[in-house]
Design a protein around this motif. Structure first.
Motif, PDB file in Angstrom:
ATOM      1  N   ILE A 290      -8.091  -7.798 -43.597  1.00  0.00           N
ATOM      2  CA  ILE A 290      -8.408  -7.191 -42.278  1.00  0.00           C
ATOM      3  C   ILE A 290      -9.846  -6.619 -42.491  1.00  0.00           C
ATOM      4  CG2 ILE A 290      -6.822  -4.923 -42.765  1.00  0.00           C
ATOM      5  CD1 ILE A 290      -7.940  -6.368 -39.385  1.00  0.00           C
ATOM      6  N   PHE A 291     -10.166  -5.838 -43.491  1.00  0.00           N
ATOM      7  CA  PHE A 291     -11.337  -5.165 -43.569  1.00  0.00           C
ATOM      8  C   PHE A 291     -12.594  -5.841 -43.966  1.00  0.00           C
ATOM      9  CE2 PHE A 291      -7.973  -1.525 -44.042  1.00  0.00           C
ATOM     10  CZ  PHE A 291      -7.879  -1.222 -42.705  1.00  0.00           C
ATOM     11  N   GLY A 301      -5.837 -10.639 -40.453  1.00  0.00           N
ATOM     12  CA  GLY A 301      -4.308 -10.142 -40.394  1.00  0.00           C
ATOM     13  C   GLY A 301      -4.227  -8.552 -39.776  1.00  0.00           C
ATOM     14  N   SER A 302      -4.486  -8.307 -38.645  1.00  0.00           N
ATOM     15  CA  SER A 302      -4.512  -7.270 -37.772  1.00  0.00           C
ATOM     16  C   SER A 302      -3.376  -6.407 -37.382  1.00  0.00           C
ATOM     17  CB  SER A 302      -5.692  -7.317 -36.608  1.00  0.00           C
ATOM     18  OG  SER A 302      -5.123  -8.384 -35.685  1.00  0.00           O
ATOM     19  N   ARG A 303      -2.320  -7.296 -37.881  1.00  0.00           N
ATOM     20  CA  ARG A 303      -1.014  -6.648 -37.720  1.00  0.00           C
ATOM     21  C   ARG A 303      -0.073  -6.616 -38.813  1.00  0.00           C
ATOM     22  NH1 ARG A 303       2.680  -9.092 -33.128  1.00  0.00           N
ATOM     23  NH2 ARG A 303       1.388 -10.806 -33.702  1.00  0.00           N
ATOM     24  N   VAL A 383      -6.437   2.497 -40.207  1.00  0.00           N
ATOM     25  CA  VAL A 383      -5.217   2.198 -40.365  1.00  0.00           C
ATOM     26  C   VAL A 383      -4.362   3.166 -39.246  1.00  0.00           C
ATOM     27  CG1 VAL A 383      -3.010   1.982 -41.788  1.00  0.00           C
ATOM     28  CG2 VAL A 383      -5.315   1.472 -42.833  1.00  0.00           C
ATOM     29  N   LEU A 384      -3.607   2.502 -38.528  1.00  0.00           N
ATOM     30  CA  LEU A 384      -2.800   2.925 -37.232  1.00  0.00           C
ATOM     31  C   LEU A 384      -1.351   2.729 -37.520  1.00  0.00           C
ATOM     32  CD1 LEU A 384      -5.262   2.505 -34.462  1.00  0.00           C
ATOM     33  CD2 LEU A 384      -4.675   4.592 -35.174  1.00  0.00           C
ATOM     34  N   GLU A 385      -0.480   3.572 -37.318  1.00  0.00           N
ATOM     35  CA  GLU A 385       0.992   3.085 -37.159  1.00  0.00           C
ATOM     36  C   GLU A 385       1.292   3.083 -35.838  1.00  0.00           C
ATOM     37  OE1 GLU A 385       3.828   5.523 -39.270  1.00  0.00           O
ATOM     38  OE2 GLU A 385       2.656   5.050 -41.321  1.00  0.00           O
ATOM     39  N   ALA A 386       2.007   2.111 -35.440  1.00  0.00           N
ATOM     40  CA  ALA A 386       2.098   1.905 -34.064  1.00  0.00           C
ATOM     41  C   ALA A 386       3.500   1.223 -33.554  1.00  0.00           C
ATOM     42  CB  ALA A 386       1.113   0.968 -33.071  1.00  0.00           C
ATOM     43  N   THR A 387       4.030   1.134 -32.275  1.00  0.00           N
ATOM     44  CA  THR A 387       5.156   0.374 -31.949  1.00  0.00           C
ATOM     45  C   THR A 387       4.514  -0.962 -31.251  1.00  0.00           C
ATOM     46  OG1 THR A 387       5.008   1.425 -29.858  1.00  0.00           O
ATOM     47  CG2 THR A 387       6.383   2.324 -31.629  1.00  0.00           C
ATOM     48  N   VAL A 401      -9.768  -2.510 -38.161  1.00  0.00           N
ATOM     49  CA  VAL A 401      -8.448  -1.605 -37.372  1.00  0.00           C
ATOM     50  C   VAL A 401      -7.338  -2.468 -37.822  1.00  0.00           C
ATOM     51  CG1 VAL A 401      -7.509  -0.666 -35.342  1.00  0.00           C
ATOM     52  CG2 VAL A 401     -10.020  -0.563 -35.643  1.00  0.00           C
ATOM     53  N   LEU A 402      -6.518  -1.943 -38.460  1.00  0.00           N
ATOM     54  CA  LEU A 402      -5.337  -2.344 -38.925  1.00  0.00           C
ATOM     55  C   LEU A 402      -4.139  -1.600 -38.048  1.00  0.00           C
ATOM     56  CD1 LEU A 402      -3.583  -4.283 -40.556  1.00  0.00           C
ATOM     57  CD2 LEU A 402      -3.581  -2.613 -42.336  1.00  0.00           C
ATOM     58  N   THR A 403      -3.126  -2.393 -37.543  1.00  0.00           N
ATOM     59  CA  THR A 403      -2.209  -1.808 -36.734  1.00  0.00           C
ATOM     60  C   THR A 403      -0.862  -2.046 -37.776  1.00  0.00           C
ATOM     61  OG1 THR A 403      -2.758  -2.201 -34.768  1.00  0.00           O
ATOM     62  CG2 THR A 403      -0.390  -1.838 -34.728  1.00  0.00           C
TER      63      THR A 403
END
Length: 493
Positions: A290-291, A301-303, A383-387, A401-403
């Protein structure tokens, strides 16, 4: 090598013209566009800003060359010789091309050397060697009938390519198109035209006849639209954004119903199960997936979907790796991630992060612009944690930006992975062979990696499903876009 890179970094770059019918020429309007390097935000040269009349001239040159037949009717072995010479020339100019491209679009030089000139040369060599191994067919018809299936070049191919890997992606399109005997009009992205203009020069030196490869620089809304609406373009191949892809389909309907092949990016899921054979490797490869190139990779691989039992530890490991990643001068061989391609793209990336935080995502690392004192466009790996329902988990960012999303079961992982409009790439990390095969079957994507991410070469196709596009680049299947089938039905009685 660093010394050679530093020397090339200092070279002035001549203002670039259009390459039409084997010659350099200015745009009819005289218009030009500044080329701003993302390394330091400075103007490094200008390129011609083509309008519709320039595009029409390039298409006419391509059509005339096709009709003349010096390339379209040449024996496959003759075309092979020229394309192999072109591959050799690209390789001999590899460092020059790589540095030129990095100054134009900001990719870190360590990646650019492999992904741009090296990949481009390999692609031309692959299709050069393949073209004289394609045969027609004899159909199993009734007695007294001979049914022949001929393969013929389609005519004029237009290729519109993006700024992230201009040489690599252009070669995926123009190498099979040229090998099959077509003429090509290539429109690079406004922010990454310089290496493709150099490629046109090298193609001419290799012996490609005038008019067979033409390069028009300019704005997508003008030059790209003109190609899409042209009544004399037979096939249009495009890599880029979904909205532009939709417009190109509309242009086809409004003009001559040219075939349009689209690769439109994705929001690719990278799924890590607790039984992955090497979680440390999975974290390192996932970070690179991703980076690298500041996330400006179609198949990035963004998710990241991580099984809940290992989610906390894996996330911590990944954040530590991302924090230690060396972001900076893309012409430094030690740099792991270079610049974002433009200030506008950087602003979009940061806006996505802001929107995600407003929606309730948790920032685990990064999220800010850095190295602003250089004048360039750099961003921390984020890096973001998300739903799964959040915008950041569904929309393509095209930045570093990685989710990260947790899951509890194989079924839930598939549901989340397939829960977007995209379907370009994906990955699964597991030590369970049966699970790997089930995931390969279940994932709605054109590419499924297993216990790796991003590994591929020219021998296998790349294409998407759903709103990631249609048709395939790479492999022998790419010829299908640039060859027509013609049936001959012969009564032998």
């Amino acid at each position: 090598m660093q010394e050679g890179i530093n020397r090339l970094r200092q070279q002035s770059i001549a203002n670039a013209s259009l390459f039409i019918d084997g010659a350099w020429r200015e745009a009819e309007s005289g218009g030009r566009m500044d080329v701003i390097s993302p390394i330091d935000g400075r103007i490094i040269t200008t390129i011609a800003d083509a309008d519709r009349s320039d595009v029409d001239l390039a298409v006419a040159a391509a059509r005339n060359a096709f009709k003349k037949g010096s390339w379209s009717k040449a024996a496959p072995a003759e075309r092979r010789k020229v394309l192999l010479k072109l591959a050799d020339l690209v390789e001999s100019h590899a460092l020059e091309l790589a540095v030129l491209g990095v100054r134009d679009n900001g990719t870190e030089i360590s990646m650019a050397l492999k992904a741009e000139p090296a990949s481009c040369a390999q692609t031309f060599r692959y299709y050069a060697e393949a073209i004289d191994k394609l045969y027609g067919e004899i159909a199993p018809t009734a007695p007294g009938i001979l049914g022949l299936v001929h393969r013929e070049p389609v005519g004029v191919v237009a290729a519109i390519v993006p700024w992230n890997f201009p040489m690599m992606i252009a070669a995926w399109k123009i190498a099979p198109a040229l090998a099959a005997g077509n003429s090509v009009v290539l429109k690079p992205a406004e922010g990454a035209s310089l290496t493709l203009l150099k490629l046109a020069e090298l193609a001419s030196r290799a012996g490609l006849p005038d008019g067979v490869l033409n390069v028009v620089t300019g704005r997508g809304a003008i030059a790209g639209e003109a190609l899409g609406l042209s009544m004399d373009v037979d096939v249009l191949a495009f890599t880029g954004s979904g909205p532009v892809g939709r417009r190109l389909l509309e242009y086809s309907a409004r003009s001559n119903l040219k075939r349009v092949y689209l690769e439109l990016g994705g929001k690719s899921p990278n799924i890590v199960f607790a039984d992955a054979p090497d979680l440390a490797k999975a974290a390192q490869v996932s970070m690179n997936g991703i980076f690298r190139n500041s996330g400006q990779v179609c198949v990035a691989g963004s998710r990241l979907l991580v099984e809940k039992s290992i989610h906390a530890d894996f996330c911590a490991q990944l954040v530590a790796l991302a924090t230690d990643m060396r972001v900076g001068d893309p012409l430094d061989l030690r740099t792991q991630a270079g610049a974002v391609s433009s200030e506008a793209q950087l602003a979009k990336n940061l806006s996505h992060v802001e929107s995600a935080l407003a929606e309730g995502a948790r920032l685990r690392g990064g999220g800010k612009r850095i190295l602003q004192e250089t004048g360039g466009f750099y961003m921390q790996p984020t890096v973001l944690e998300a739903t799964p329902g959040m915008g950041i988990a569904r929309e393509e960012v095209f930045g570093p930006v990685l989710t990260v999303i947790p899951f509890e079961s194989e079924g839930e992982a598939l549901q989340i992975a397939n829960g977007t409009d995209y379907g370009l790439a994906s990955a699964v990390w597991t030590g369970n062979l049966s699970r790997a095969h089930r995931m390969i079957r279940g994932l709605k994507a054109g590419v499924v990696h297993v216990n790796t991410y991003g590994g591929t070469d020219i021998t296998v196709p790349l294409g998407g499903v759903k709103q990631s596009g249609n048709g395939h680049d790479k492999s022998l299947h790419a010829f299908e876009k640039y060859l027509d089938l013609k049936t001959a039905w012969i009564d032998l009685t």
